[in-house]
Design a protein around this motif. Structure first.
Motif, mmCIF file in Angstrom:
data_model
loop_
_atom_site.group_PDB
_atom_site.id
_atom_site.type_symbol
_atom_site.label_atom_id
_atom_site.label_comp_id
_atom_site.label_asym_id
_atom_site.label_seq_id
_atom_site.Cartn_x
_atom_site.Cartn_y
_atom_site.Cartn_z
ATOM 1 N N VAL A 1 0.841 -1.198 0.000
ATOM 2 C CA VAL A 1 0.000 0.000 0.000
ATOM 3 C C VAL A 1 0.873 1.244 0.000
ATOM 4 O O VAL A 1 2.050 1.211 0.360
ATOM 5 N N HIS A 2 0.264 2.339 -0.412
ATOM 6 C CA HIS A 2 0.901 3.659 -0.410
ATOM 7 C C HIS A 2 0.075 4.517 0.554
ATOM 8 O O HIS A 2 -1.129 4.653 0.372
ATOM 9 N N VAL A 3 0.723 5.047 1.563
ATOM 10 C CA VAL A 3 0.058 5.910 2.535
ATOM 11 C C VAL A 3 0.556 7.336 2.316
ATOM 12 O O VAL A 3 1.764 7.582 2.293
ATOM 13 N N ILE A 4 -0.374 8.250 2.129
ATOM 14 C CA ILE A 4 -0.032 9.671 2.064
ATOM 15 C C ILE A 4 -0.516 10.288 3.364
ATOM 16 O O ILE A 4 -1.686 10.156 3.721
ATOM 17 N N THR A 5 0.395 10.924 4.072
ATOM 18 C CA THR A 5 0.041 11.488 5.367
ATOM 19 C C THR A 5 -0.438 12.929 5.223
ATOM 20 O O THR A 5 -0.237 13.564 4.188
ATOM 21 N N SER A 6 -1.040 13.426 6.269
ATOM 22 C CA SER A 6 -1.562 14.792 6.272
ATOM 23 C C SER A 6 -0.468 15.836 6.087
ATOM 24 O O SER A 6 -0.725 16.924 5.596
ATOM 25 N N ASP A 7 0.762 15.482 6.466
ATOM 26 C CA ASP A 7 1.862 16.427 6.279
ATOM 27 C C ASP A 7 2.592 16.223 4.950
ATOM 28 O O ASP A 7 3.641 16.810 4.712
ATOM 29 N N GLY A 8 2.032 15.378 4.065
ATOM 30 C CA GLY A 8 2.557 15.236 2.713
ATOM 31 C C GLY A 8 3.594 14.153 2.511
ATOM 32 O O GLY A 8 4.179 14.046 1.441
ATOM 33 N N ARG A 9 3.832 13.316 3.513
ATOM 34 C CA ARG A 9 4.805 12.230 3.361
ATOM 35 C C ARG A 9 4.203 11.096 2.532
ATOM 36 O O ARG A 9 3.004 10.852 2.572
ATOM 37 N N ASN A 10 5.057 10.377 1.790
ATOM 38 C CA ASN A 10 4.661 9.235 0.962
ATOM 39 C C ASN A 10 5.354 7.999 1.505
ATOM 40 O O ASN A 10 6.580 7.874 1.395
ATOM 41 N N ILE A 11 4.589 7.091 2.091
ATOM 42 C CA ILE A 11 5.162 5.900 2.712
ATOM 43 C C ILE A 11 4.578 4.674 2.023
ATOM 44 O O ILE A 11 3.365 4.558 1.854
ATOM 45 N N VAL A 12 5.471 3.753 1.637
ATOM 46 C CA VAL A 12 5.078 2.531 0.935
ATOM 47 C C VAL A 12 5.506 1.344 1.778
ATOM 48 O O VAL A 12 6.615 1.320 2.321
ATOM 49 N N GLY A 13 4.632 0.340 1.907
ATOM 50 C CA GLY A 13 4.977 -0.872 2.641
ATOM 51 C C GLY A 13 3.844 -1.873 2.558
ATOM 52 O O GLY A 13 2.803 -1.614 1.950
ATOM 53 N N VAL A 14 4.038 -3.013 3.181
ATOM 54 C CA VAL A 14 3.014 -4.056 3.218
ATOM 55 C C VAL A 14 2.163 -3.839 4.465
ATOM 56 O O VAL A 14 2.695 -3.787 5.577
ATOM 57 N N LEU A 15 0.858 -3.710 4.272
ATOM 58 C CA LEU A 15 -0.048 -3.491 5.399
ATOM 59 C C LEU A 15 -0.151 -4.767 6.222
ATOM 60 O O LEU A 15 -0.590 -5.802 5.736
ATOM 61 N N LYS A 16 0.295 -4.694 7.464
ATOM 62 C CA LYS A 16 0.250 -5.851 8.362
ATOM 63 C C LYS A 16 -0.965 -5.815 9.278
ATOM 64 O O LYS A 16 -1.424 -6.855 9.734
ATOM 65 N N GLY A 17 -1.463 -4.619 9.564
ATOM 66 C CA GLY A 17 -2.621 -4.529 10.444
ATOM 67 C C GLY A 17 -3.082 -3.098 10.612
ATOM 68 O O GLY A 17 -2.414 -2.160 10.171
ATOM 69 N N PHE A 18 -4.244 -2.964 11.262
ATOM 70 C CA PHE A 18 -4.831 -1.647 11.511
ATOM 71 C C PHE A 18 -5.808 -1.791 12.662
ATOM 72 O O PHE A 18 -6.140 -2.907 13.070
ATOM 73 N N ASP A 19 -6.268 -0.672 13.192
ATOM 74 C CA ASP A 19 -7.263 -0.732 14.258
ATOM 75 C C ASP A 19 -8.437 0.194 13.937
ATOM 76 O O ASP A 19 -8.496 0.780 12.858
ATOM 77 N N GLN A 20 -9.354 0.324 14.897
ATOM 78 C CA GLN A 20 -10.575 1.101 14.674
ATOM 79 C C GLN A 20 -10.301 2.591 14.490
ATOM 80 O O GLN A 20 -11.136 3.318 13.983
ATOM 81 N N ARG A 21 -9.134 3.058 14.875
ATOM 82 C CA ARG A 21 -8.776 4.469 14.690
ATOM 83 C C ARG A 21 -7.958 4.681 13.410
ATOM 84 O O ARG A 21 -7.386 5.732 13.205
ATOM 85 N N THR A 22 -7.888 3.658 12.585
ATOM 86 C CA THR A 22 -7.154 3.664 11.320
ATOM 87 C C THR A 22 -5.650 3.846 11.510
ATOM 88 O O THR A 22 -4.951 4.286 10.608
ATOM 89 N N ASN A 23 -5.142 3.536 12.716
ATOM 90 C CA ASN A 23 -3.695 3.433 12.877
ATOM 91 C C ASN A 23 -3.277 2.228 12.043
ATOM 92 O O ASN A 23 -3.948 1.195 12.078
ATOM 93 N N VAL A 24 -2.201 2.347 11.261
ATOM 94 C CA VAL A 24 -1.780 1.229 10.415
ATOM 95 C C VAL A 24 -0.347 0.828 10.743
ATOM 96 O O VAL A 24 0.475 1.651 11.157
ATOM 97 N N VAL A 25 -0.062 -0.464 10.559
ATOM 98 C CA VAL A 25 1.285 -1.002 10.727
ATOM 99 C C VAL A 25 1.736 -1.502 9.365
ATOM 100 O O VAL A 25 1.052 -2.299 8.727
ATOM 101 N N LEU A 26 2.904 -0.990 8.930
ATOM 102 C CA LEU A 26 3.475 -1.364 7.639
ATOM 103 C C LEU A 26 4.782 -2.116 7.870
ATOM 104 O O LEU A 26 5.581 -1.732 8.726
ATOM 105 N N GLU A 27 4.988 -3.160 7.081
ATOM 106 C CA GLU A 27 6.219 -3.941 7.167
ATOM 107 C C GLU A 27 7.058 -3.674 5.912
ATOM 108 O O GLU A 27 6.512 -3.485 4.830
ATOM 109 N N GLY A 28 8.384 -3.676 6.082
ATOM 110 C CA GLY A 28 9.270 -3.451 4.941
ATOM 111 C C GLY A 28 9.018 -2.118 4.275
ATOM 112 O O GLY A 28 9.093 -1.994 3.059
ATOM 113 N N SER A 29 8.719 -1.122 5.074
ATOM 114 C CA SER A 29 8.292 0.161 4.510
ATOM 115 C C SER A 29 9.468 1.087 4.207
ATOM 116 O O SER A 29 10.574 0.922 4.723
#
Length: 107
Positions: free
Chosen positions: A24-52
């Protein structure tokens, strides 16, 4: 098209379930571009990326990839999460891409 989009319920963390184990590609509110394998998430949409890694764009230099490894992004800092087509992504020549960095999201 606009009418059908308006009828759809808003996206939630539950929609991320189909992305678990995928790149997945995550774009953050401050404009960062982070790529990695989505390993998990929670009800607040916190995400854990592996090999990112973060893709850092600059107008006067090629795209730099900064290794992050196992990385967590807080849900309140996520603007967009999207699945990456790994075949197309592998074809990108990031060393030749020069671009303005994304500006932060303003609320």
């Amino acid at each position: 098209l606009a009418a059908s989009m308006a009828e759809q319920p808003p996206a939630t963390a539950v929609d991320l379930q189909s992305y678990v184990g995928r790149s997945v590609h995550v774009i953050t509110s401050d404009g960062r571009n982070i790529v990695g394998v989505l390993k998990g998430f929670d009800q607040r949409t916190n995400v854990v990326l592996e090999g990112s890694h973060e893709r850092v764009f600059a107008p006067d230099a090629p795209c730099e990839q900064v290794a992050l490894g196992l990385y967590m992004v807080r849900g309140d800092n996520i603007a967009v999460v999207g699945e990456i087509d790994e075949e197309l992504d592998a074809q990108l020549d990031l060393d030749s891409i020069v671009a303005e960095p994304l500006k932060p999201v303003v609320h």
